[in-house]
Design a protein around this motif. Structure first.
Motif, PDB file in Angstrom:
ATOM      1  N   UNK A  39      12.626  68.682  74.328  1.00 55.49           N
ATOM      2  CA  UNK A  39      11.178  68.514  74.238  1.00 55.49           C
ATOM      3  C   UNK A  39      10.738  67.573  73.143  1.00 55.49           C
ATOM      4  N   UNK A  40      11.668  66.813  72.586  1.00 53.27           N
ATOM      5  CA  UNK A  40      11.304  65.855  71.537  1.00 53.27           C
ATOM      6  C   UNK A  40      10.653  64.625  72.174  1.00 53.27           C
ATOM      7  N   UNK A  41       9.942  63.857  71.342  1.00 55.88           N
ATOM      8  CA  UNK A  41       9.290  62.665  71.871  1.00 55.88           C
ATOM      9  C   UNK A  41      10.341  61.621  72.228  1.00 55.88           C
ATOM     10  N   UNK A  42      10.471  61.356  73.500  1.00 54.71           N
ATOM     11  CA  UNK A  42      11.452  60.399  73.992  1.00 54.71           C
ATOM     12  C   UNK A  42      10.960  59.882  75.329  1.00 54.71           C
ATOM     13  N   UNK A  43      10.898  58.570  75.470  1.00 51.14           N
ATOM     14  CA  UNK A  43      10.508  57.982  76.738  1.00 51.14           C
ATOM     15  C   UNK A  43       9.032  58.166  77.058  1.00 51.14           C
ATOM     16  N   UNK A  44       8.737  58.132  78.351  1.00 47.43           N
ATOM     17  CA  UNK A  44       7.363  58.257  78.849  1.00 47.43           C
ATOM     18  C   UNK A  44       7.274  59.428  79.820  1.00 47.43           C
TER      19      UNK A  44
END
Length: 217
Positions: free
Chosen positions: A205-210
């Motif tokens: 759930x980490x910020x990665x991609x779109x």
């Protein structure tokens, strides 16, 4: 052809995620071997070219299966085309049962029909097996306002709605795949498969991609 080092790296990342208890199903493309829409297929009957592309995906599926099983991860290849000497035929309930038993399932041969992409196959299989999320591993780390290679100033979207993708003709997946996900409320995350650890970060759930999901308020 198949780059063994790339396959092994991806297999290690899949195993790391599988070891957390997440059920994983993979829809694999065949563009590294043959792409029905590519120049190599010019002049060919479109359906014939697409079937050749489907067979290429089965070859890739077997390569990934081999790499995963070398890591001790039980894996099954299910093909939409019947090639029973090398892969099980796709049966929805069988696929779900394999997942319940902790096996990684690899779907080969797309949907089994010409004129449909592996993006559409991924969306279709995700809906069929009641997946929670579609992940698209690609060459870039998300969806950009423009081609980030030729336009370095292009900005990456953190989040998009299905409608934005369709209206702006953003090259996330083809329109059929996006529409299928929208109609079944299936969220999508587009990330770079070449970025080390990106798959695990997405799963955590980490910020990665779109992220592409229902309409954004």
């Amino acid at each position: 052809g198949v780059d063994r080092e790339v396959v092994q790296r991806i297999a290690r990342e899949v195993k790391d995620v599988s070891d957390t208890g997440v059920q994983i199903a993979i829809v694999i493309g065949g563009g590294n071997i043959f792409r029905g829409m590519a120049k190599a297929a010019e002049g060919m009957d479109r359906a014939t070219a697409d079937y050749m592309g489907m067979l290429a995906t089965v070859m890739n599926a077997l390569a990934v299966q081999d790499a995963l099983e070398h890591l001790g991860l039980p894996t099954r290849v299910l093909s939409a085309l019947h090639i029973e000497q090398v892969a099980e035929p796709y049966i929805r309930r069988r696929a779900i049962r394999h997942l319940e038993k902790g096996r990684v399932v690899i779907f080969g041969a797309g949907t089994g029909n010409p004129f449909f992409t592996t993006d559409t196959a991924a969306s279709l299989r995700a809906v069929e097996i009641n997946a929670e999320l579609v992940l698209k591993g690609t060459k870039v780390d998300g969806v950009y306002t423009d081609d980030p290679v030729s336009h370095p100033e292009a900005m990456r979207y953190r989040e998009l709605s299905y409608s934005q993708v369709l209206e702006q003709n953003l090259q996330v997946m083809d329109a059929t795949a996006i529409t299928l996900c929208r109609d079944n409320d299936m969220p999508i995350i587009v990330f770079s498969i070449n970025k080390s650890g990106a798959l695990m970060r997405v799963m955590l759930g980490e910020e990665e991609g779109t992220s592409v999901r229902r309409e954004i308020a």
